[in-house]
Design an enzyme around this catalytic site. Sequence first.
Site, PDB file in Angstrom:
ATOM      1  N   GLU A 145       0.841  -1.193   0.000  1.00 27.12           N
ATOM      2  CA  GLU A 145       0.000   0.000   0.000  1.00 27.12           C
ATOM      3  C   GLU A 145       0.876   1.244   0.000  1.00 27.12           C
ATOM      4  O   GLU A 145       1.782   1.374   0.840  1.00 27.12           O
ATOM      5  CB  GLU A 145      -0.895   0.046   1.242  1.00 27.12           C
ATOM      6  CG  GLU A 145      -2.022  -0.960   1.271  1.00 27.12           C
ATOM      7  CD  GLU A 145      -2.960  -0.737   2.447  1.00 27.12           C
ATOM      8  OE1 GLU A 145      -4.135  -1.120   2.338  1.00 27.12           O
ATOM      9  OE2 GLU A 145      -2.522  -0.178   3.487  1.00 27.12           O
ATOM     10  N   CYS A 146       0.640   2.151  -0.926  1.00 26.47           N
ATOM     11  CA  CYS A 146       1.308   3.446  -0.995  1.00 26.47           C
ATOM     12  C   CYS A 146       2.831   3.280  -0.932  1.00 26.47           C
ATOM     13  O   CYS A 146       3.437   2.825  -1.884  1.00 26.47           O
ATOM     14  CB  CYS A 146       0.794   4.378   0.105  1.00 26.47           C
ATOM     15  SG  CYS A 146       1.146   6.115  -0.222  1.00 26.47           S
ATOM     16  N   GLY A 147       3.478   3.599   0.194  1.00 31.40           N
ATOM     17  CA  GLY A 147       4.923   3.422   0.288  1.00 31.40           C
ATOM     18  C   GLY A 147       5.344   1.990   0.063  1.00 31.40           C
ATOM     19  O   GLY A 147       6.382   1.717  -0.550  1.00 31.40           O
ATOM     20  N   TYR A 203       3.779  -0.090  -1.871  1.00 36.04           N
ATOM     21  CA  TYR A 203       3.624  -0.257  -3.322  1.00 36.04           C
ATOM     22  C   TYR A 203       4.860   0.267  -4.034  1.00 36.04           C
ATOM     23  O   TYR A 203       5.380  -0.371  -4.972  1.00 36.04           O
ATOM     24  CB  TYR A 203       2.368   0.494  -3.752  1.00 36.04           C
ATOM     25  CG  TYR A 203       2.016   0.479  -5.212  1.00 36.04           C
ATOM     26  CD1 TYR A 203       2.320  -0.592  -6.048  1.00 36.04           C
ATOM     27  CD2 TYR A 203       1.319   1.557  -5.772  1.00 36.04           C
ATOM     28  CE1 TYR A 203       1.962  -0.591  -7.387  1.00 36.04           C
ATOM     29  CE2 TYR A 203       0.945   1.564  -7.098  1.00 36.04           C
ATOM     30  CZ  TYR A 203       1.275   0.496  -7.910  1.00 36.04           C
ATOM     31  OH  TYR A 203       0.907   0.502  -9.238  1.00 36.04           O
ATOM     32  N   THR A 210      -1.376  -0.899  -4.382  1.00 37.70           N
ATOM     33  CA  THR A 210      -2.283   0.236  -4.564  1.00 37.70           C
ATOM     34  C   THR A 210      -1.671   1.465  -3.903  1.00 37.70           C
ATOM     35  O   THR A 210      -0.879   1.360  -2.964  1.00 37.70           O
ATOM     36  CB  THR A 210      -3.653  -0.015  -3.902  1.00 37.70           C
ATOM     37  OG1 THR A 210      -3.471  -0.142  -2.474  1.00 37.70           O
ATOM     38  CG2 THR A 210      -4.313  -1.270  -4.434  1.00 37.70           C
TER      39      THR A 210
END
Length: 436
Positions: free
Chosen positions: A327-329, A331, A427
Amino acid sequence: MAAGLVISAPASGVGKTTLTLALARAWRNGGLRVQCFKSGPDYIDPAFHAAATGRASVNVDSWAMDRGTISHLVSRGIDADVVLAEGSMGLFDGVAARGVCGTGATADIAEMLDWPVLLVIDPSGQAQTAAAIAAGLRDYRPGVRLAGVVLNRVASPRHEALVRRALLDAGIAVFGALPRHAEISLPKRHLGLVQAEEQAEIGKLIDEAARFVAEHVDLDAVLRSAATWSPQPAASGVNVTPPGQRIALARDAAFSFVYPHMLEAWRAAGAEISTFSPLADEGPDPSADVCWLPGGYPELQAGKIAANARFRSGLRAFAETRPVHGECGGYMVLGTALTDADGIRHEMTGLLGLETSFAKRRMHLGYRLAELAAPMPGHQAGARLRGHEFHYSTIVAQPDTPLAVVHDATGAVIAETGSRRGQATGTFFHLIAEDR
């Protein structure tokens, strides 16, 4: 019976978190059991709440969660004496389009729980106008009740007297006024406060805030203004399926942005969580059946992550046979490369083709509704996932198959679709809940 109160303000940066922590610690020091919550998608503040109260705090969110989920999460305060819900941004600030049961505004939670609102007002650069702002907030939305006001950063006794008189003339209680006090300022960085776990002196800072607030605020009057509250039985819990039975979770200063209610829901469903530290050059537990990399600050640790060969090789070996999600970082770390704010390009794990850069920062912020085009750990194709995105990275390349069609809160399709390749998915949004 607990006393319920919402802490809010006209805007961000006024001192909501500091006042929440100070009240919580002061009452705890007085022998009361205090439970905190965070309204909205902030994943940093709950750790500060836990440090102040000794009890885990979770997020409640009217855009992403239904009433049953919110009731279930808030019911943990059943054995507390005082329950505080800290708001996000300004009292009525949310998105334009309604979500599951609201717009994400703090006012939604205040009205839903029928708790009065304690406003933090910073009258810097104004005097009587502060009363007009408070009166406007009081009268803006029927069903949202104002308990009173705490003034923050007053410039002088004369300044305080002017603002107090105007507020009292408007029929608004003033519980106290705080002069400027640099010793209780919480350090910040680009995604919000520096994390509680990174501050060795956080306990002393909260104690000083509690002492300072107790000196200037009538704590008994604030407590009397709170609503007598007893939680109603929740018809449903958090609608989140664990990504696996045994989850290897990256957890350190670079990978820490995960909502507490998510981890609790995974455990409640019978999942086991084992943590590992990429910054300590550790790989995921080989006995796990899924690996999850949350967001955090990989951009501040990119050189170290790139140099940690055991972590990178261990994650790659894991992904040959089992799912890995970021997720985010997280990802970004699953991607090919990350360029830091100084323009230095660092090789990441290469499980996905994503390449990101912080050299030219641009903020990406808002709620997200994703319709999965393919499965990801814990969720089938077609699932509708609600989450929140907040980062400053720029996509240089996102060549893999999109994981989802992602909409913002207005329904517009956005470019941050997430990616999938082999066993790896990722994501930019942080998952909050799945639509039922």
